[in-house]
Design an enzyme around this catalytic site. Sequence first.
Site, short mmCIF file in Angstrom:
data_model
loop_
_atom_site.label_atom_id
_atom_site.label_comp_id
_atom_site.label_asym_id
_atom_site.label_seq_id
_atom_site.Cartn_x
_atom_site.Cartn_y
_atom_site.Cartn_z
N TYR A 212 -2.31 -1.87 10.46
CA TYR A 212 -2.29 -2.00 9.00
C TYR A 212 -0.97 -1.48 8.43
CZ TYR A 212 -4.03 -1.47 4.17
OH TYR A 212 -4.22 -1.54 2.81
N SER B 211 0.88 -1.17 0.00
CA SER B 211 0.00 0.00 0.00
C SER B 211 0.91 1.22 0.00
CB SER B 211 -0.84 -0.04 1.28
OG SER B 211 -1.36 1.22 1.60
N1 LIG Z 1 -8.69 -0.26 -1.54
C1 LIG Z 1 -7.56 0.43 -1.39
O1 LIG Z 1 -7.53 1.67 -1.49
C2 LIG Z 1 -6.26 -0.29 -1.11
C3 LIG Z 1 -5.08 0.45 -1.21
C4 LIG Z 1 -3.87 -0.19 -0.95
C5 LIG Z 1 -3.85 -1.53 -0.66
N2 LIG Z 1 -5.00 -2.23 -0.57
C6 LIG Z 1 -4.91 -3.65 -0.25
O2 LIG Z 1 -5.44 -4.38 -1.34
C7 LIG Z 1 -5.97 -5.61 -0.86
C8 LIG Z 1 -7.40 -5.74 -1.34
O3 LIG Z 1 -8.15 -4.65 -0.85
P1 LIG Z 1 -9.58 -4.28 -1.46
O4 LIG Z 1 -9.73 -2.82 -1.32
O5 LIG Z 1 -9.76 -4.93 -2.77
O6 LIG Z 1 -10.53 -4.97 -0.35
P2 LIG Z 1 -12.03 -5.55 -0.44
O7 LIG Z 1 -12.72 -5.08 -1.66
O8 LIG Z 1 -12.63 -5.26 0.91
O9 LIG Z 1 -11.79 -7.12 -0.58
C9 LIG Z 1 -11.21 -7.81 0.50
C10 LIG Z 1 -11.02 -9.24 0.06
O10 LIG Z 1 -10.41 -9.94 1.16
C11 LIG Z 1 -11.12 -11.13 1.36
N3 LIG Z 1 -11.06 -11.53 2.76
C12 LIG Z 1 -11.19 -10.74 3.85
N4 LIG Z 1 -11.14 -11.48 4.96
C13 LIG Z 1 -10.96 -12.77 4.56
C14 LIG Z 1 -10.84 -13.99 5.25
N5 LIG Z 1 -10.88 -14.07 6.58
N6 LIG Z 1 -10.67 -15.13 4.54
C15 LIG Z 1 -10.63 -15.08 3.19
N7 LIG Z 1 -10.74 -13.94 2.48
C16 LIG Z 1 -10.91 -12.80 3.16
C17 LIG Z 1 -12.56 -10.81 0.94
O11 LIG Z 1 -13.23 -12.01 0.59
P3 LIG Z 1 -14.62 -12.52 1.21
O12 LIG Z 1 -15.27 -11.39 1.94
O13 LIG Z 1 -15.38 -13.00 0.01
O14 LIG Z 1 -14.20 -13.64 2.11
C18 LIG Z 1 -12.33 -9.93 -0.27
O15 LIG Z 1 -12.15 -10.70 -1.42
C19 LIG Z 1 -5.81 -5.58 0.67
O16 LIG Z 1 -4.62 -6.23 1.02
C20 LIG Z 1 -5.67 -4.11 0.97
O17 LIG Z 1 -4.94 -3.89 2.14
C21 LIG Z 1 -6.23 -1.65 -0.79
#
Ligand SMILES: NC(=O)c1ccc[n+]([C@@H]2O[C@H](COP(=O)([O-])OP(=O)(O)OC[C@H]3O[C@@H](n4cnc5c(N)ncnc54)[C@H](OP(=O)(O)O)[C@@H]3O)[C@@H](O)[C@H]2O)c1
Length: 242
Positions: free
Chosen positions: A147, A132
């Site tokens: 985080y 991130s």
């Molecule tokens: N969005 C941003 O601005 C951003 C920026 C930098 C980095 N990131 C990183 O990118 C990654 C994805 O983020 P996102 O924004 O795409 O998040 P998101 O839309 O909330 O998706 C989160 C994903 O994690 C899975 N997950 C959560 N808890 C889980 C568990 N206990 N077991 C299995 N799967 C689990 C969820 O699957 P289910 O709910 O279907 O289980 C879902 O597919 C993360 O590592 C986040 O830190 C995000």
Amino acid sequence: MRVAIVTGGSRGIGRALAEELAKKGFKVGIVSRHPEGAVKSFQEMGLPAFPVAVDLEKDPPEKVVDLALAEGDIHALIHAAGINVRKPALELSYEEWRRVLYLHLDVAFLLAKAVAPHMACVGWGRILFIGSVTTFTSGGPVPIPAYVSAKTGLLGLTRALAKEWAPLGIRVNLLCPGYVQTDFTAPVWSNPDLYQAITSRIPVGRWASPGEIAKVGALLCTEDMDYVTGTTVVVDGGFLSY
Ligand SMILES: NC(=O)c1ccc[n+]([C@@H]2O[C@H](COP(=O)([O-])OP(=O)(O)OC[C@H]3O[C@@H](n4cnc5c(N)ncnc54)[C@H](OP(=O)(O)O)[C@@H]3O)[C@@H](O)[C@H]2O)c1
């Protein structure tokens, strides 16, 4: 067909990464608690995908690798599953700290450790962790100490594994997205003041779509990236250089 595992493949950035990998010819294991919906829509698009239904907070990460191996040799692993607890350090319990560190950092290590021997057998592998912009910052306007610590820890893990496993044909990199409008960031982008404070610091002037992050991440999993390892690729619309 080469198999790829994408944790968090059901939604957001992970789902977009899974789609890009499937378009590049991987058969993609969608790892989530509820992977069926994503798998169905991939199959409707003619993209090869299969469900890996696990709760990464409860099930051993090795189970993911065992389930995926039934589909073929694993050539790529992306760990994009994530959670957050937005609290200042003095209000953050040890259990909350551990929960965030476990899913982002411990699971990254355990999955990589479980998959690497199989990649070594075929002499080729791509591992991509998701960092991130908080890998390099305090976390911005909302306190997220666990985080930030987990995402910075992934930088060290990426470098250590890249060095150890380069002779095995395995490349390990860290993709660092800026701000992306997903379920994950809803508590931030749904707050007009926070949204404005962050957006005003992004030189490109807007948040990214998951697809914009995924196109870069998927490239890191291709043949062309044989000389790219142990490094960080930031896709942030200029946020870190503001
Ligand atoms: N969005 C941003 O601005 C951003 C920026 C930098 C980095 N990131 C990183 O990118 C990654 C994805 O983020 P996102 O924004 O795409 O998040 P998101 O839309 O909330 O998706 C989160 C994903 O994690 C899975 N997950 C959560 N808890 C889980 C568990 N206990 N077991 C299995 N799967 C689990 C969820 O699957 P289910 O709910 O279907 O289980 C879902 O597919 C993360 O590592 C986040 O830190 C995000």
